[in-house]
Design a protein around this motif. Structure first.
Motif, PDB file in Angstrom:
ATOM      1  N   MET A  35       7.888  -1.516  -9.898  1.00 28.62           N
ATOM      2  CA  MET A  35       8.326  -1.355  -8.846  1.00 28.62           C
ATOM      3  C   MET A  35       9.787  -1.984  -9.284  1.00 28.62           C
ATOM      4  SD  MET A  35       5.906  -2.620  -5.719  1.00 28.62           S
ATOM      5  CE  MET A  35       6.402  -2.002  -4.283  1.00 28.62           C
ATOM      6  N   ALA A  36      10.438  -1.150  -8.297  1.00 26.77           N
ATOM      7  CA  ALA A  36      12.538  -1.666  -9.104  1.00 26.77           C
ATOM      8  C   ALA A  36      12.634  -2.978  -8.033  1.00 26.77           C
ATOM      9  CB  ALA A  36      12.815  -0.610  -8.316  1.00 26.77           C
ATOM     10  N   GLU A  37      11.783  -3.604  -7.048  1.00 30.92           N
ATOM     11  CA  GLU A  37      11.932  -4.640  -6.185  1.00 30.92           C
ATOM     12  C   GLU A  37      10.576  -4.963  -6.097  1.00 30.92           C
ATOM     13  OE1 GLU A  37      14.703  -5.555  -2.499  1.00 30.92           O
ATOM     14  OE2 GLU A  37      14.119  -3.374  -2.789  1.00 30.92           O
ATOM     15  N   SER A  38      10.406  -6.550  -6.330  1.00 33.21           N
ATOM     16  CA  SER A  38       9.766  -7.584  -5.519  1.00 33.21           C
ATOM     17  C   SER A  38       9.277  -7.032  -4.759  1.00 33.21           C
ATOM     18  CB  SER A  38       9.592  -9.154  -6.438  1.00 33.21           C
ATOM     19  OG  SER A  38      10.022  -8.732  -7.526  1.00 33.21           O
ATOM     20  N   ARG A  39       8.326  -7.621  -3.627  1.00 35.82           N
ATOM     21  CA  ARG A  39       7.809  -7.599  -2.054  1.00 35.82           C
ATOM     22  C   ARG A  39       6.628  -8.247  -2.215  1.00 35.82           C
ATOM     23  NH1 ARG A  39       9.732  -2.312   0.025  1.00 35.82           N
ATOM     24  NH2 ARG A  39      10.470  -2.204  -2.389  1.00 35.82           N
ATOM     25  N   MET A  40       6.410  -8.739  -0.967  1.00 29.59           N
ATOM     26  CA  MET A  40       5.303  -9.558  -0.559  1.00 29.59           C
ATOM     27  C   MET A  40       5.324  -9.230   1.151  1.00 29.59           C
ATOM     28  SD  MET A  40       5.913 -13.511  -0.649  1.00 29.59           S
ATOM     29  CE  MET A  40       7.433 -13.948   0.559  1.00 29.59           C
ATOM     30  N   GLY A  41       3.784  -8.689   1.379  1.00 28.48           N
ATOM     31  CA  GLY A  41       4.298  -8.067   2.928  1.00 28.48           C
ATOM     32  C   GLY A  41       3.668  -6.766   3.173  1.00 28.48           C
ATOM     33  N   HIS A  42       4.585  -6.375   2.427  1.00 25.40           N
ATOM     34  CA  HIS A  42       4.815  -4.507   2.501  1.00 25.40           C
ATOM     35  C   HIS A  42       3.980  -3.556   3.174  1.00 25.40           C
ATOM     36  CE1 HIS A  42       2.838  -5.752  -1.366  1.00 25.40           C
ATOM     37  NE2 HIS A  42       2.167  -4.414  -1.199  1.00 25.40           N
ATOM     38  N   ALA A  43       4.288  -2.505   3.476  1.00 23.31           N
ATOM     39  CA  ALA A  43       3.132  -1.887   3.893  1.00 23.31           C
ATOM     40  C   ALA A  43       3.530  -0.574   2.958  1.00 23.31           C
ATOM     41  CB  ALA A  43       3.545  -1.061   5.363  1.00 23.31           C
ATOM     42  N   ALA A  44       1.777   0.213   2.748  1.00 20.09           N
ATOM     43  CA  ALA A  44       2.132   1.187   2.004  1.00 20.09           C
ATOM     44  C   ALA A  44       1.193   2.291   2.619  1.00 20.09           C
ATOM     45  CB  ALA A  44       1.032   0.568   0.746  1.00 20.09           C
ATOM     46  N   ALA A  45       0.655   3.598   2.181  1.00 27.92           N
ATOM     47  CA  ALA A  45       0.194   4.590   2.163  1.00 27.92           C
ATOM     48  C   ALA A  45       0.071   5.416   1.079  1.00 27.92           C
ATOM     49  CB  ALA A  45       0.564   5.591   3.837  1.00 27.92           C
ATOM     50  N   SER A  46      -0.978   6.358   0.882  1.00 30.51           N
ATOM     51  CA  SER A  46      -1.533   7.639   0.303  1.00 30.51           C
ATOM     52  C   SER A  46      -0.960   8.839   0.675  1.00 30.51           C
ATOM     53  CB  SER A  46      -2.722   7.636  -0.287  1.00 30.51           C
ATOM     54  OG  SER A  46      -2.630   8.605  -1.244  1.00 30.51           O
ATOM     55  N   VAL A  47       0.353   9.475   0.077  1.00 30.22           N
ATOM     56  CA  VAL A  47       0.734  10.801   0.695  1.00 30.22           C
ATOM     57  C   VAL A  47       1.169  11.677  -0.754  1.00 30.22           C
ATOM     58  CG1 VAL A  47       3.418   9.704   0.612  1.00 30.22           C
ATOM     59  CG2 VAL A  47       2.815  11.708   2.251  1.00 30.22           C
ATOM     60  N   ARG A  48       0.278  12.974  -0.012  1.00 31.38           N
ATOM     61  CA  ARG A  48       0.240  13.873  -1.238  1.00 31.38           C
ATOM     62  C   ARG A  48      -0.344  13.428  -3.201  1.00 31.38           C
ATOM     63  NH1 ARG A  48       3.234  18.194   2.361  1.00 31.38           N
ATOM     64  NH2 ARG A  48       1.688  18.159   3.520  1.00 31.38           N
ATOM     65  N   GLY A  49      -0.878  12.590  -2.449  1.00 34.21           N
ATOM     66  CA  GLY A  49      -1.580  12.219  -4.561  1.00 34.21           C
ATOM     67  C   GLY A  49      -0.273  11.568  -4.875  1.00 34.21           C
ATOM     68  N   ARG A  50       0.298  10.061  -4.066  1.00 35.08           N
ATOM     69  CA  ARG A  50       1.270   9.132  -4.086  1.00 35.08           C
ATOM     70  C   ARG A  50       1.517   8.403  -3.172  1.00 35.08           C
ATOM     71  NH1 ARG A  50       6.078  13.684  -4.359  1.00 35.08           N
ATOM     72  NH2 ARG A  50       4.977  15.448  -6.038  1.00 35.08           N
ATOM     73  N   LEU A  51       1.703   7.523  -3.785  1.00 25.87           N
ATOM     74  CA  LEU A  51       1.757   5.715  -3.421  1.00 25.87           C
ATOM     75  C   LEU A  51       3.230   5.606  -2.836  1.00 25.87           C
ATOM     76  CD1 LEU A  51      -0.100   3.543  -2.017  1.00 25.87           C
ATOM     77  CD2 LEU A  51       0.357   2.000  -3.946  1.00 25.87           C
ATOM     78  N   LEU A  52       3.376   5.627  -1.315  1.00 28.16           N
ATOM     79  CA  LEU A  52       4.786   4.971  -0.522  1.00 28.16           C
ATOM     80  C   LEU A  52       4.406   3.630  -0.441  1.00 28.16           C
ATOM     81  CD1 LEU A  52       7.259   7.104   1.695  1.00 28.16           C
ATOM     82  CD2 LEU A  52       6.809   4.842   1.904  1.00 28.16           C
ATOM     83  N   VAL A  53       5.100   2.824  -0.769  1.00 27.32           N
ATOM     84  CA  VAL A  53       5.855   1.109  -0.609  1.00 27.32           C
ATOM     85  C   VAL A  53       6.789   1.188   0.158  1.00 27.32           C
ATOM     86  CG1 VAL A  53       5.553  -1.159  -1.551  1.00 27.32           C
ATOM     87  CG2 VAL A  53       3.853   0.663  -2.769  1.00 27.32           C
ATOM     88  N   CYS A  54       6.661   0.071   1.772  1.00 24.92           N
ATOM     89  CA  CYS A  54       8.031   0.452   1.855  1.00 24.92           C
ATOM     90  C   CYS A  54       7.417  -1.400   2.733  1.00 24.92           C
ATOM     91  CB  CYS A  54       7.842   1.062   3.128  1.00 24.92           C
ATOM     92  SG  CYS A  54       6.500   1.091   4.129  1.00 24.92           S
ATOM     93  N   GLY A  55       9.219  -1.170   2.937  1.00 19.18           N
ATOM     94  CA  GLY A  55       9.086  -3.223   3.339  1.00 19.18           C
ATOM     95  C   GLY A  55       9.088  -3.590   2.651  1.00 19.18           C
ATOM     96  N   GLY A  56       8.749  -4.691   3.622  1.00 17.37           N
ATOM     97  CA  GLY A  56       7.850  -6.651   2.585  1.00 17.37           C
ATOM     98  C   GLY A  56       8.969  -6.921   3.598  1.00 17.37           C
ATOM     99  N   SER A  57       8.969  -8.468   2.526  1.00 18.27           N
ATOM    100  CA  SER A  57      10.018  -9.956   2.393  1.00 18.27           C
ATOM    101  C   SER A  57       9.934 -10.209   0.812  1.00 18.27           C
ATOM    102  CB  SER A  57       9.235 -10.602   3.112  1.00 18.27           C
ATOM    103  OG  SER A  57       9.924 -12.065   2.630  1.00 18.27           O
ATOM    104  N   SER A  58      11.183 -10.046   0.229  1.00 18.88           N
ATOM    105  CA  SER A  58      11.384 -11.039  -0.681  1.00 18.88           C
ATOM    106  C   SER A  58      11.385 -12.490  -1.466  1.00 18.88           C
ATOM    107  CB  SER A  58      13.212 -10.271  -0.953  1.00 18.88           C
ATOM    108  OG  SER A  58      13.905 -11.544   0.141  1.00 18.88           O
ATOM    109  N   GLY A  59      11.490 -12.437   0.407  1.00 18.91           N
ATOM    110  CA  GLY A  59      10.772 -14.451   0.059  1.00 18.91           C
ATOM    111  C   GLY A  59      11.590 -15.165   1.171  1.00 18.91           C
ATOM    112  N   THR A  60      13.392 -14.175   1.257  1.00 16.35           N
ATOM    113  CA  THR A  60      14.276 -14.557   1.776  1.00 16.35           C
ATOM    114  C   THR A  60      14.054 -14.255   3.322  1.00 16.35           C
ATOM    115  OG1 THR A  60      15.438 -14.279   0.231  1.00 16.35           O
ATOM    116  CG2 THR A  60      14.714 -16.441   0.081  1.00 16.35           C
ATOM    117  N   GLN A  61      14.311 -12.862   2.512  1.00 13.48           N
ATOM    118  CA  GLN A  61      15.001 -11.466   3.952  1.00 13.48           C
ATOM    119  C   GLN A  61      13.423 -10.272   4.207  1.00 13.48           C
ATOM    120  OE1 GLN A  61      18.351  -9.844   3.188  1.00 13.48           O
ATOM    121  NE2 GLN A  61      17.384  -9.402   0.579  1.00 13.48           N
TER     122      GLN A  61
END
Length: 109
Positions: free
Chosen positions: A1-27
């Motif tokens: 991943m290009a960006e570290s994150r925690m508390g993110h949302a994820a879903a499998s779509v057409r054989g791929r994994l989309l990860v979005c949002g979350g927190s960097s620890g500060t925002q």
């Protein structure tokens, strides 16, 4: 991943994994990334309209739906949809209730 994150949302779509949002620890993050497991490469996607962490996500028919979450200590009632074909986010109608740390699932017809 290009960006570290925690508390993110994820879903499998057409054989791929989309990860979005979350927190960097500060925002809360609005960024999104897509993993193609066949080649092990992460692709950066356009950001969501709202930074959110602890949101719910579900995918169906080439689209990922993201609901609620938190932003700056406030529980969100907003939702948005990512279309894999057009690579765009679209805001959805506001939910009746604010939600955080929820779960979502898609039902097939």
């Amino acid at each position: 991943m290009a960006e570290s994150r925690m508390g993110h949302a994820a879903a499998s779509v057409r054989g791929r994994l989309l990860v979005c949002g979350g927190s960097s620890g500060t925002q809360a993050l609005s960024s999104a990334e897509l993993l193609d497991p066949s080649c092990g490469v992460w692709e950066s996607l356009p950001p969501m309209s709202t930074g959110r962490f602890c949101a719910a996500a579900a995918a169906t028919e080439g689209q990922v739906f993201v609901f609620g979450g938190m932003l700056v200590g406030r529980v969100l009632d907003s939702a948005e949809r990512f279309d894999l074909a057009t690579r765009t986010w679209v805001s959805l109608p506001v939910m009746c209730e604010r939600r955080t740390s929820a779960f979502a699932a898609a039902a097939l017809r």
